[in-house]
Enzyme design. Structure first.
Site, PDB file in Angstrom:
ATOM      1  N   SER D  10       0.945  -1.134  -0.064  1.00 43.72           N
ATOM      2  CA  SER D  10      -0.020  -0.073  -0.171  1.00 43.72           C
ATOM      3  C   SER D  10       0.874   1.142   0.030  1.00 43.72           C
ATOM      4  O   SER D  10       0.472   2.155  -0.133  1.00 43.72           O
ATOM      5  CB  SER D  10      -1.034  -0.034   1.264  1.00 43.72           C
ATOM      6  OG  SER D  10      -0.291   0.100   2.363  1.00 43.72           O
ATOM      7  N   GLY D  11       2.271   1.215   0.249  1.00 47.57           N
ATOM      8  CA  GLY D  11       3.066   2.352   0.255  1.00 47.57           C
ATOM      9  C   GLY D  11       3.179   2.709  -1.334  1.00 47.57           C
ATOM     10  O   GLY D  11       2.913   1.899  -2.171  1.00 47.57           O
ATOM     11  N   TYR D  12       4.073   3.706  -1.359  1.00 52.08           N
ATOM     12  CA  TYR D  12       4.386   4.323  -2.783  1.00 52.08           C
ATOM     13  C   TYR D  12       5.074   3.209  -3.527  1.00 52.08           C
ATOM     14  O   TYR D  12       4.841   2.994  -4.768  1.00 52.08           O
ATOM     15  CB  TYR D  12       4.949   5.914  -2.756  1.00 52.08           C
ATOM     16  CG  TYR D  12       3.903   6.806  -2.151  1.00 52.08           C
ATOM     17  CD1 TYR D  12       2.568   6.618  -2.525  1.00 52.08           C
ATOM     18  CD2 TYR D  12       4.406   7.804  -1.720  1.00 52.08           C
ATOM     19  CE1 TYR D  12       1.619   7.523  -1.899  1.00 52.08           C
ATOM     20  CE2 TYR D  12       3.407   8.911  -1.161  1.00 52.08           C
ATOM     21  CZ  TYR D  12       2.035   8.527  -1.606  1.00 52.08           C
ATOM     22  OH  TYR D  12       1.021   9.648  -1.036  1.00 52.08           O
ATOM     23  N   THR D  13       6.367   2.710  -2.928  1.00 46.79           N
ATOM     24  CA  THR D  13       7.046   1.964  -3.602  1.00 46.79           C
ATOM     25  C   THR D  13       6.370   0.648  -3.706  1.00 46.79           C
ATOM     26  O   THR D  13       6.429   0.129  -5.110  1.00 46.79           O
ATOM     27  CB  THR D  13       8.521   1.628  -2.767  1.00 46.79           C
ATOM     28  OG1 THR D  13       9.101   2.770  -2.388  1.00 46.79           O
ATOM     29  CG2 THR D  13       9.328   0.778  -3.546  1.00 46.79           C
ATOM     30  N   CYS D 147      17.127   6.110  -3.057  1.00 53.31           N
ATOM     31  CA  CYS D 147      16.912   6.792  -4.403  1.00 53.31           C
ATOM     32  C   CYS D 147      17.873   7.936  -4.203  1.00 53.31           C
ATOM     33  O   CYS D 147      18.475   8.212  -5.331  1.00 53.31           O
ATOM     34  CB  CYS D 147      15.438   7.405  -4.440  1.00 53.31           C
ATOM     35  SG  CYS D 147      14.931   8.471  -2.724  1.00 53.31           S
ATOM     36  N   ASN D 311      12.436   8.682  -8.430  1.00 57.16           N
ATOM     37  CA  ASN D 311      12.532   8.253  -7.207  1.00 57.16           C
ATOM     38  C   ASN D 311      11.882   6.969  -6.833  1.00 57.16           C
ATOM     39  O   ASN D 311      12.708   6.281  -6.132  1.00 57.16           O
ATOM     40  CB  ASN D 311      12.575   9.282  -6.057  1.00 57.16           C
ATOM     41  CG  ASN D 311      11.063   9.581  -6.045  1.00 57.16           C
ATOM     42  OD1 ASN D 311      10.542  10.275  -7.025  1.00 57.16           O
ATOM     43  ND2 ASN D 311      10.364   9.572  -4.821  1.00 57.16           N
TER      44      ASN D 311
END
Lengths: 344, 344, 344, 344
Positions: D10-13, D147, D311
């Site tokens: 559920s995180g961005y990565t 990143c 990133n």
């Protein structure tokens, strides 16, 4: 593999098309033209394509016969030489406004001058597969769509098709757009210090895309109001209409669900929780999806129909390629599967 | 009340000056010039001034004698007619780069051509009151400052003045700037779709403001690197320097505290909690403050000195007016008290 | 000099008020409260005020009697203790929604619960001097305004007042707003990666400010649609209405000209050339101006009325202070003369 | 087809990885976990994936054996259960900082606590194919990359590898980053009104990614300074280093050309004309390219090395998938061919 050339490939729509064609499994780029940048590598103008292609821009005069010719010229240019373009390729996809309207009189009224090739207007199919999928199959001449028209049309079309909207009452489309709609040529108002941070209602009424909305939806009393906001890509149509008495939210759910079920690039966004409850062009950059939504104030019969698109994709290059896929009998989504990014 | 005219008032610096002068309790605007917009109301170009003034732009030729003449012309223009300007007014404040450097040879080296009025260079005082308050008192000829130079100078000056920096080692100023630095004239790179969202290191080295930093701080080994980011106003200098052995954070606190205590427009921003712990141009739009900060990596003697300014205010029009206030013996902050906004 | 305290001064509206009061020539800040930040310097929360004030936040319980008390609490809080507030000060200006509506039934309908002090509703004057200048003179209890209501009201009011609008037909206000409208408390949707770049129609209908528009303009068939865009400050109302048959652009010119001539903070923006032809909140940050505009599609009687404001100024703190100036018989523009910036 | 699960999706990565895996021709998503959003559709959190997948989030406890397990957990979590993860899958790709450093002492120094599974550190390969392509072939345990470290490493690596940089002199990396670097969890500083428009040097020195740069480039005197700017995706490293005496721009051309020729995702951006002359993260959203650039002030030996990345792609999910492609002996670019957009 069909051979493709793109005329006017240094503009934003042309560049987006080029990106798509380069990744399309059944198409091969042959030539790209730009009078201004003749001899330069396309990646010098479209820096995202660096290391993707060593193509250079050529002149339109140097065009060789191909299977498919995309025309991404300024409005008014394609119609002047349509005979020549038609000799160069089996399939013509014109992304300008030149062949969108069926009626020469309407063209003259909205564009301020007579059409240079009125006989050709009826040969073109309006390249919005959601409305013209049958006509597009086997079509040789495909017209691109107006981005603001597309957002307005798709927002309202499911409800209209289901007969839920009172078309005797005025319909107002309040549309918010990014700066790429203005094209790649600078103007005084596009200078960053002046264009950043704006909420600028630059066209309160009379926008030319109104004509496409009228034609495609069969409406007479529809009004587009255009407001620029601080984004590069994206168009968001908030369309205000009035439903027939007794129409419920449930009726609208049914209409919009059917539309998104039958069309691979339509999605319905109507959530009760979470951050993304309504359509938003934010997440559509590079995607061919049109995200639809609606809200009904049942007490007043006020329907707020919404559609978010990437103006360069579903509003231009994406719909054009989707239409070509249909024309050629290919999978409609071929080469158009990039879903967009989150977050962005 | 002194009478003031502004030459080149349609540019961004000229417009900012005009806004300030209109609100200054001791100054009265007499004429403003713009060749391009002669005869137009200034509020048509600077829309924030609508209902503030009915002034129209006039030609430079129509200028009448006044007490104070502000020159906000493109670089290279003021020097050509400096004799004429000097006849028109008792006080001349030139905001271009023409009279910032004391050394004609340095001017030629950095600006690529000989100075047209080298004898005048020594008559001007560099208009940064923090460094030249004494020289400015009673001065008739005041030079404006470079915005990036100002940010770099103010970031480092307290530490340098206190003798904490090893000036034998190279100093690097990595500066982030908004689009208004490029001025009001569009260029291909300032077209909004191309300029929005950038982080563009457009001048890795060799920026002309380097010369001002060298002159004002007496440095020889200093390097400015310029990066454009997506904002309109603002310049943020992150300056990397090396302290003498044994220098502590406490020493730096003392140096920066003294600087901000002695100068009404310097503030020290160095908090351990909260959102705004370091200088940020975000909150300085319209303000004449320079917000300073620093961090010292004691293990390596690496000093990160910071300064945030509004490039059109403390980096241009604000410092110019502040300098005039000093020259005239007025309260230094007169007409410059707008503190900036939060949030913005 | 009157003594002023601000309750709830850590929020955005409270902070903006504080900035204004600090610069007001006839007011002196006495105390500012914030339960959350008790004991902290106000500049730690409102960093623009660093070096302007050494005030610290105190608790509401510690409030001492003053001349003027500004209440900038969350909606629903002021009404609970209105008796106490009224004992503390001669003049009460409440910036929440608690005392904006005259009708307790309307309050309950729109805010979902009965009003806690219904008898007080009739004591307050709606703090929009353009509509209530006479009532405000000498008033002791002033209600703040809703920002979106203000933009909608001011956009339409000149045309309505002149009898040009057919109020039997529905009026639609499509409003674009910045993130500061949501206040200083974060929510999941205000996280920058999710909130940046949005065009998010978060309230298609039913926004509470609708009630204020109905009350102030005497309308029954008016609909507000709210869309968030990527800016911090600013609200832009694009209001779609229908004129009576025969109404011409000239009639509207007359109506809007009169409105801006009679009100110091209204400006008409309707230019045929230049970049700033229509109202735009871009240039209004920090300013108390409301910029009005209109366009009339005479063929259809479609009026697009526009108003741009800074939601924290003309939409909140600015109108509140302007109303207080009127109440006290002072110059209406006192302490409110910052014109906004260009470019920004 | 290999079966893949993603932990912490559920995180961005995690969301970016999921997008990539869904489009990868040789991978099939099996499960995705999120404690917070268990039972919800992934498209409710990652709205770009609507209509792409009907997957729901499950708990980590429900994970079934798969071929490849991606771990996208907060820093410190993966190391606690590495034995369990290793039993669940043949290939482990951890995107946190847990297994990036080889030296347990370095881990403790930079992360402030002892590593929970120090014996595992040597089993992981640092997932940057440009530096570790040989080690990655056949590797079972792959570590993601930082990143900011990636941008710094790639900017400098070609020059270092060619022996052109004086590593005895300090190297300073001034890095500009977007808000997605902070992850999907809000904090006070990520509230849009506070985070928009910033140029905030939040970490002048001591950023943890410094450790990766030191390890991967074998440097001891390198300093990272982090500045947040107003974008969502993107990291731009401007690296200041000093060349050995006699090094010319030609030497650098050779070094950078070789690097980009040998690596499919490196591009050299160094043009003398056009708008895009230097690397810029603007055009890299969604792309796995790292755009490199350099400028040499020959008079001073000052090298400004630049790298721009997305990133979340080359700085996280993209490099991770690229590394897996290498480990499995597949085409390195598989599933990573989206080139980015222009304009955007």
């Amino acid at each position: 593999m069909l051979r493709v050339s793109i005329v006017g490939a240094s503009g934003y729509t042309g560049g987006e098309l080029l990106r798509l064609v380069l990744d399309h499994p059944q198409l091969q780029v042959h030539q790209v033209t730009s009078r201004r940048y003749v001899g330069q590598y396309v990646y010098q103008i479209h820096p995202n394509l660096r290391k993707r292609t060593r193509l250079k821009f050529t002149t339109p005069e140097a065009l060789e016969p191909v299977d498919v010719l995309f025309l991404a010229l300024p409005h008014g240019e394609a119609q002047k030489n349509i005979e020549r373009w038609a000799e160069l390729a089996t399939y013509i996809v014109d992304l300008s406004a030149d062949f969108r309207l069926r009626d020469p009189a309407a063209y003259e009224r909205w564009y301020g001058q007579p059409h240079a090739a009125p006989a050709w207007l009826s040969k073109f199919v309006y390249g919005l597969p959601e409305l013209h999928r049958q006509d597009l199959r086997g079509a040789r001449f495909i017209s691109g769509v107006g981005c603001n028209a597309t957002a307005t049309i798709l927002a309202l079309w499911p409800a209209l098709q289901a007969g839920l909207v009172d078309t005797q009452r005025p319909i107002i489309a309040d549309i918010k757009v990014g700066s790429s709609e203005g094209g790649a040529s600078p103007n005084p108002g596009s200078h960053h210090p002046e264009r950043a941070n704006v909420v600028r209602t630059y066209a309160p009424f009379g926008h030319r895309h109104t004509a496409e909305v009228m034609q495609e939806l069969g409406l007479t009393d529809v009004h587009l109001t255009m407001t620029s906001v601080d984004m590069v890509r994206g168009a968001m149509a908030t369309v205000h209409a009035w439903t027939h008495p007794g129409v419920t939210e449930k009726d609208l759910w049914r209409a919009y669900r059917q539309a998104v079920n039958e069309n691979p690039f339509l999605r319905l966004v109507k959530e009760r929780r979470g951050i993304y409850r309504v359509p938003d062009p934010k997440i559509l950059a590079g995607s061919n999806y049109a995200d639809l939504g609606f809200a009904l104030d049942e007490a007043h019969g006020h329907l707020v129909a919404m559609a978010a698109i990437d103006n360069l994709m579903k509003g231009a290059a994406g719909s054009a390629l989707q239409s070509l896929n249909v024309a050629l009998g290919w999978e409609e989504t071929l080469g158009l599967t990039f879903p967009g990014l989150h977050p962005i």
